[in-house]
Write a protein that holds these residues in place. Structure first.
Motif, PDB file in Angstrom:
ATOM      1  N   THR A  39     -76.397   4.146 -26.625  1.00 45.00           N
ATOM      2  CA  THR A  39     -76.356   4.555 -27.261  1.00 45.00           C
ATOM      3  C   THR A  39     -75.605   4.920 -29.096  1.00 45.00           C
ATOM      4  N   MET A  40     -74.564   3.837 -28.504  1.00 45.14           N
ATOM      5  CA  MET A  40     -73.637   4.119 -30.002  1.00 45.14           C
ATOM      6  C   MET A  40     -74.759   2.920 -31.185  1.00 45.14           C
ATOM      7  N   ALA A  41     -75.263   2.319 -30.396  1.00 46.41           N
ATOM      8  CA  ALA A  41     -76.565   1.689 -31.545  1.00 46.41           C
ATOM      9  C   ALA A  41     -77.319   2.619 -32.378  1.00 46.41           C
ATOM     10  N   ASP A  42     -77.655   3.781 -31.548  1.00 47.33           N
ATOM     11  CA  ASP A  42     -78.734   4.751 -31.860  1.00 47.33           C
ATOM     12  C   ASP A  42     -78.050   5.969 -32.900  1.00 47.33           C
ATOM     13  N   ALA A  43     -76.538   5.794 -32.955  1.00 53.53           N
ATOM     14  CA  ALA A  43     -76.316   6.989 -33.673  1.00 53.53           C
ATOM     15  C   ALA A  43     -75.996   6.371 -34.995  1.00 53.53           C
ATOM     16  N   ALA A  44     -76.604   7.428 -36.478  1.00 57.09           N
ATOM     17  CA  ALA A  44     -76.632   6.721 -38.104  1.00 57.09           C
ATOM     18  C   ALA A  44     -76.185   7.922 -38.268  1.00 57.09           C
ATOM     19  N   VAL A  45     -75.846   7.256 -40.003  1.00 60.98           N
ATOM     20  CA  VAL A  45     -75.396   7.595 -40.820  1.00 60.98           C
ATOM     21  C   VAL A  45     -75.587   9.182 -41.036  1.00 60.98           C
ATOM     22  N   GLY A  46     -74.361   9.913 -40.610  1.00 62.21           N
ATOM     23  CA  GLY A  46     -74.964  11.211 -41.217  1.00 62.21           C
ATOM     24  C   GLY A  46     -75.311  12.497 -39.764  1.00 62.21           C
ATOM     25  N   ASP A  47     -75.148  11.749 -39.004  1.00 60.28           N
ATOM     26  CA  ASP A  47     -75.396  12.133 -37.051  1.00 60.28           C
ATOM     27  C   ASP A  47     -73.934  13.367 -36.912  1.00 60.28           C
ATOM     28  N   VAL A  48     -73.914  13.902 -36.658  1.00 60.63           N
ATOM     29  CA  VAL A  48     -72.908  14.533 -36.262  1.00 60.63           C
ATOM     30  C   VAL A  48     -72.427  14.222 -34.363  1.00 60.63           C
ATOM     31  N   VAL A  49     -71.004  14.631 -34.484  1.00 61.86           N
ATOM     32  CA  VAL A  49     -70.450  14.222 -32.632  1.00 61.86           C
ATOM     33  C   VAL A  49     -69.768  15.288 -32.421  1.00 61.86           C
ATOM     34  N   LEU A  50     -70.138  15.638 -31.084  1.00 61.82           N
ATOM     35  CA  LEU A  50     -68.345  16.407 -30.953  1.00 61.82           C
ATOM     36  C   LEU A  50     -67.789  15.771 -30.309  1.00 61.82           C
ATOM     37  N   SER A  51     -66.680  15.712 -29.974  1.00 62.63           N
ATOM     38  CA  SER A  51     -65.245  14.933 -29.483  1.00 62.63           C
ATOM     39  C   SER A  51     -64.324  15.786 -28.079  1.00 62.63           C
ATOM     40  N   TYR A  52     -64.592  15.267 -27.125  1.00 66.92           N
ATOM     41  CA  TYR A  52     -64.420  16.322 -25.337  1.00 66.92           C
ATOM     42  C   TYR A  52     -63.363  15.036 -25.385  1.00 66.92           C
ATOM     43  N   ALA A  53     -61.756  15.632 -24.598  1.00 71.32           N
ATOM     44  CA  ALA A  53     -60.648  14.741 -24.477  1.00 71.32           C
ATOM     45  C   ALA A  53     -60.106  15.956 -23.744  1.00 71.32           C
TER      46      ALA A  53
END
Length: 143
Positions: A39-53
């Motif tokens: 999926t790392m290669a599927d993410a595109a410029v402008g996409d939003v990511v939530l960080s869970y840790a």
């Protein structure tokens, strides 16, 4: 069209937030492909990511460049010793969320929003071991 992503990255959280990126190996240590690395290669410029840790969402980010091949960051140290050294580097511009969100505290209200397959959270609302970058719905992000 914007896509929404959820990253589970407890082991590498500090380095990735401070460094402005996500990094994953391309393959499992046994050489097999992993959906959550692909999926790392599927993410595109402008996409939003939530960080869970550490059982909370304390940052969100915007993808600023497409993923590219990269060697495992040296700052990871012993984290991921069993990972392959070649991987994906995905540049992200991170923003802090205050207060942080603890999904487990609201799990009863939100669990129906998560996919049955490839969910970043398990059936109890904790992090899904083995999940790195999972696509989520816009509705999860807005909740």
């Amino acid at each position: 069209m914007t896509s929404y992503w959820w990253v589970n990255h407890k082991q590498t959280f500090t380095h990735e937030i401070e460094g402005g990126y996500l990094w994953s190996p391309k393959l499992k240590s046994n050489g097999d492909r992993n959906y959550f690395y692909d999926t790392m290669a599927d993410a595109a410029v402008g996409d939003v990511v939530l960080s869970y840790a550490n059982a909370k969402i304390a940052y969100f980010g915007i993808v600023v460049e497409e993923a590219s091949t990269s060697i495992k960051p040296a700052e990871f140290g012993a984290a991921g010793d069993d990972w392959n050294n070649e991987g994906w580097l995905l540049p992200i511009s991170w923003q802090k969320i205050t207060p942080a969100i603890k999904p487990k505290l609201i799990w009863a209200e939100i669990q129906h929003l998560f996919p049955q397959k490839y969910s970043p959270l398990n059936k109890q609302g904790g992090g899904n071991q083995g999940c790195y970058l999972a696509e989520i719905s816009e509705q999860i992000f807005l909740t």
